[in-house]
Design a protein around this motif. Structure first.
Motif, PDB file in Angstrom:
ATOM      1  N   LEU A 144     -13.173  40.670  84.302  1.00  0.00           N
ATOM      2  CA  LEU A 144     -13.171  41.268  85.748  1.00  0.00           C
ATOM      3  C   LEU A 144     -14.957  41.457  85.398  1.00  0.00           C
ATOM      4  O   LEU A 144     -16.225  42.531  86.294  1.00  0.00           O
ATOM      5  CB  LEU A 144     -12.957  42.358  86.190  1.00  0.00           C
ATOM      6  CG  LEU A 144     -13.762  42.954  87.490  1.00  0.00           C
ATOM      7  CD1 LEU A 144     -13.403  42.150  88.782  1.00  0.00           C
ATOM      8  CD2 LEU A 144     -12.634  43.779  87.760  1.00  0.00           C
ATOM      9  N   THR A 145     -14.738  43.027  84.278  1.00  0.00           N
ATOM     10  CA  THR A 145     -16.756  43.446  83.307  1.00  0.00           C
ATOM     11  C   THR A 145     -17.074  42.388  83.590  1.00  0.00           C
ATOM     12  O   THR A 145     -18.576  42.450  83.869  1.00  0.00           O
ATOM     13  CB  THR A 145     -16.966  44.528  82.510  1.00  0.00           C
ATOM     14  OG1 THR A 145     -15.112  45.245  82.638  1.00  0.00           O
ATOM     15  CG2 THR A 145     -17.464  45.421  82.614  1.00  0.00           C
TER      16      THR A 145
ATOM     17  N   THR B 283      -5.978  46.929  89.993  1.00  0.00           N
ATOM     18  CA  THR B 283      -7.054  46.388  89.152  1.00  0.00           C
ATOM     19  C   THR B 283      -8.315  47.445  89.831  1.00  0.00           C
ATOM     20  O   THR B 283      -9.424  47.499  88.694  1.00  0.00           O
ATOM     21  CB  THR B 283      -7.025  45.129  88.974  1.00  0.00           C
ATOM     22  OG1 THR B 283      -5.989  44.221  89.437  1.00  0.00           O
ATOM     23  CG2 THR B 283      -7.575  44.348  88.363  1.00  0.00           C
ATOM     24  N   LEU B 284      -8.822  47.384  90.579  1.00  0.00           N
ATOM     25  CA  LEU B 284      -9.615  47.774  90.452  1.00  0.00           C
ATOM     26  C   LEU B 284     -10.002  48.996  91.715  1.00  0.00           C
ATOM     27  O   LEU B 284      -9.854  48.541  92.988  1.00  0.00           O
ATOM     28  CB  LEU B 284     -10.886  46.703  91.416  1.00  0.00           C
ATOM     29  CG  LEU B 284     -12.544  47.176  90.973  1.00  0.00           C
ATOM     30  CD1 LEU B 284     -13.232  47.716  89.708  1.00  0.00           C
ATOM     31  CD2 LEU B 284     -13.465  46.166  91.610  1.00  0.00           C
TER      32      LEU B 284
ATOM     33  N   VAL C 280     -18.806  51.269  86.015  1.00  0.00           N
ATOM     34  CA  VAL C 280     -18.239  51.385  84.699  1.00  0.00           C
ATOM     35  C   VAL C 280     -17.634  52.011  84.350  1.00  0.00           C
ATOM     36  O   VAL C 280     -18.069  52.421  83.248  1.00  0.00           O
ATOM     37  CB  VAL C 280     -18.279  49.682  85.517  1.00  0.00           C
ATOM     38  CG1 VAL C 280     -16.503  49.077  84.499  1.00  0.00           C
ATOM     39  CG2 VAL C 280     -18.516  49.120  86.038  1.00  0.00           C
TER      40      VAL C 280
ATOM     41  N   ASP D 142     -12.932  51.972  88.811  1.00  0.00           N
ATOM     42  CA  ASP D 142     -12.203  52.660  87.614  1.00  0.00           C
ATOM     43  C   ASP D 142     -11.348  51.141  87.720  1.00  0.00           C
ATOM     44  O   ASP D 142     -10.692  50.589  89.081  1.00  0.00           O
ATOM     45  CB  ASP D 142     -11.470  53.671  88.381  1.00  0.00           C
ATOM     46  CG  ASP D 142     -10.351  54.032  87.499  1.00  0.00           C
ATOM     47  OD1 ASP D 142     -10.468  54.425  86.233  1.00  0.00           O
ATOM     48  OD2 ASP D 142      -8.832  53.338  88.091  1.00  0.00           O
ATOM     49  N   ARG D 143     -11.670  50.950  86.674  1.00  0.00           N
ATOM     50  CA  ARG D 143     -10.264  49.419  86.700  1.00  0.00           C
ATOM     51  C   ARG D 143      -8.702  49.890  85.734  1.00  0.00           C
ATOM     52  O   ARG D 143      -8.516  51.263  85.059  1.00  0.00           O
ATOM     53  CB  ARG D 143     -10.428  49.074  85.062  1.00  0.00           C
ATOM     54  CG  ARG D 143     -11.966  47.835  85.259  1.00  0.00           C
ATOM     55  CD  ARG D 143     -12.904  47.442  84.143  1.00  0.00           C
ATOM     56  NE  ARG D 143     -12.968  48.103  83.712  1.00  0.00           N
ATOM     57  CZ  ARG D 143     -13.400  48.076  82.456  1.00  0.00           C
ATOM     58  NH1 ARG D 143     -13.121  46.985  81.543  1.00  0.00           N
ATOM     59  NH2 ARG D 143     -13.984  49.054  81.679  1.00  0.00           N
TER      60      ARG D 143
ATOM     61  N   ASP E  45      -6.457  57.050  91.549  1.00  0.00           N
ATOM     62  CA  ASP E  45      -7.758  55.861  91.030  1.00  0.00           C
ATOM     63  C   ASP E  45      -8.785  56.154  92.058  1.00  0.00           C
ATOM     64  O   ASP E  45     -10.072  55.719  91.605  1.00  0.00           O
ATOM     65  CB  ASP E  45      -7.203  54.649  91.325  1.00  0.00           C
ATOM     66  CG  ASP E  45      -6.080  54.462  90.119  1.00  0.00           C
ATOM     67  OD1 ASP E  45      -5.727  54.081  89.124  1.00  0.00           O
ATOM     68  OD2 ASP E  45      -4.718  53.668  91.084  1.00  0.00           O
TER      69      ASP E  45
ATOM     70  N   LEU F 127      -8.930  42.829  82.421  1.00  0.00           N
ATOM     71  CA  LEU F 127     -10.021  44.086  82.891  1.00  0.00           C
ATOM     72  C   LEU F 127     -11.149  43.942  81.821  1.00  0.00           C
ATOM     73  O   LEU F 127     -12.249  44.065  82.581  1.00  0.00           O
ATOM     74  CB  LEU F 127      -9.594  45.373  82.300  1.00  0.00           C
ATOM     75  CG  LEU F 127      -8.190  45.930  82.824  1.00  0.00           C
ATOM     76  CD1 LEU F 127      -8.225  47.315  82.139  1.00  0.00           C
ATOM     77  CD2 LEU F 127      -7.979  45.770  84.635  1.00  0.00           C
TER      78      LEU F 127
END
Length: 454
Positions: free
Chosen positions: A353-354, A235-236, A312, A229-230, A409, A350
């Motif tokens: 990151l992906t 953040t993660l 993701v 989860d972002r 989260d 985000l």
């Protein structure tokens, strides 16, 4: 391969973007270089020539459609390059590949224009490029350029041998050591500070095909799956219980850069102090970008190293960061608050990151699912009860049906993992199809043809 939204396979609540079945992948070596003064003049001339070709190709397409209702293809424009001999020998001094690269850029811009029309998006017709908006030259084939055997010299026709730094030699050596074959080259220039500063920064990108994949065994097992989860605050967050927050690199630099910009505004324009502050501002922006990218690489490597399948949430970041300003007829509301939210979303990076997760997963032979994020933060991961009241604040999740309490989260990450498992099951039931591989629009030339062209 890493599939785009249109190329990915839809199964249940997820889209398969990396299937981990490639034996070889395409990778890029990106590095800066410092040409001599003569070489820099030649590179500027090369970019000017490429810009002329791009604008001429776009003008020809516009005129052909407006005057005759015809469509000009890139193959026809490729054939016109030979007519420059004896007329524009200065353009042919760099070979035909960078000229073809400019034509292909024009063709890609036109294809993107028609694709946007087809999918109901804002078209945005391609524009002519000015001198300040054309900073890239492309070679789509390994002709007119080469990497010397010492791996520290880049030869470009019309420019000469450019000495590369040691870091570039290490990158090139890693690619060649994995069986990589250099196929394309891109040279880009940019200013190191404000536009009026004379210093240019040059970067090269060499793409290597057939880079061998090195599959690794995940520490949690081959079939292990993790949901990610972002968000802005965290953040993660992963379904395994990890909560990672990226340090405020961009925010810290923004405050420092604001002070430098105020100091620069008090200086005489183009003075020595004004230029010095401009270079400091440029360095600060590059530093923040590098820190964010390095953090994303590290977290992606850790996540991919631990699990065999990654899920993701499929966020529409472009829509999430859209301005709320509105129009003159229909002005938006809470514009300042939305600007602050957009800034926080962009600082979190985000999307980057992906991308790093997908790249690491492709190299390690993993699968990556992008799952539907709808109500993942409101649904209970234990009983599936969905209600807005389940989340009383940003960090807390409390199910109004079964009483389950957890970090919001982590609960969302567990829901993402469940949807990833559902998509994985549906994919296997469908026969576990592979992602469709891209097909080049241009006929690949044989080694003999490339040798003769060189």
């Amino acid at each position: 391969m890493i599939a785009s939204r249109r190329q990915s396979l839809k199964h249940g609540p997820g889209r398969l973007v990396v299937d981990g079945r490639d034996q070889t992948v395409t990778r890029k070596a990106q590095f800066a270089f410092r040409p001599s003064r003569r070489q820099e003049r030649e590179l500027h001339t090369l970019l000017r020539v490429c810009r002329e070709v791009y604008n001429a190709a776009l003008q020809e397409r516009r005129d052909a459609y407006r005057l005759a209702g015809e469509t000009i293809r890139w193959q026809h424009q490729f054939n016109q390059i030979k007519h420059l001999k004896g007329v524009r020998d200065d353009a042919l001094a760099y070979g035909i590949q960078p000229l073809r690269g400019a034509i292909m850029r024009c063709d890609e811009a036109m294809q993107a224009f028609f694709d946007r029309i087809k999918h109901g998006e804002t078209p945005g017709f391609p524009r002519f490029k000015g001198a300040q908006r054309f900073n890239t030259a492309c070679w789509d084939e390994p002709t007119s350029w080469k990497l010397r055997d010492d791996r520290r010299t880049l030869y470009i026709q019309g420019v000469g041998d450019i000495r590369l730094p040691k870091s570039a030699a290490r990158q090139v050596g890693r690619m060649l050591g994995k069986g990589g074959r250099p196929v394309t080259l891109t040279v880009t220039r940019r200013r190191s500070g404000p536009r009026h500063l004379s210093r240019w920064v040059w970067r090269a990108t060499v793409a290597f095909n057939d880079v061998a994949v090195e599959p690794t065994t995940p520490s949690e097992g081959e079939g292990s799956l993790v949901g990610a989860d972002r968000g802005i605050k965290v953040t993660l967050a992963t379904s395994s219980g990890e909560m990672l927050t990226m340090p405020r690199y961009v925010a810290a630099q923004r405050e420092h850069l604001a002070e430098l910009e105020r100091a620069q505004a008090r200086c005489v324009k183009f003075s020595r102090e004004w230029k010095r502050l401009g270079r400091q501002i440029a360095r600060g922006r590059r530093k923040a970008a590098n820190q964010v990218d390095n953090w994303a690489r590290e977290q992606a490597a850790t996540l991919v190293g631990g699990f065999g399948i990654l899920a993701v949430e499929d966020l529409e970041l472009r829509n999430m960061t859209r301005s709320a300003r509105g129009t003159v007829e229909e002005p938006g509301s809470k514009v300042a608050q939305k600007q602050g939210l957009n800034r926080e979303l962009q600082d979190a990076a985000l999307g980057k990151l992906t991308i790093r997760i997908c790249v690491k997963a492709e190299s390690a032979g993993r699968r990556v699912w992008m799952v539907n994020p709808s109500n993942t933060s409101r649904a209970c991961s234990q009983c599936s009860h969905t209600d807005r009241a389940n989340r009383p604040d940003q960090a807390t999740f409390s199910c109004t049906a079964c009483g389950y309490e957890a970090n919001a989260d982590l609960n969302a990450a567990a829901n993402i993992a469940d949807r990833g498992r559902t998509a994985e099951t549906d994919w296997k039931v469908a026969g576990a199809p592979s992602l469709p591989r891209r097909k080049s629009r241009r006929r690949p030339r044989t080694d003999t043809e490339l040798t003769q062209a060189a």
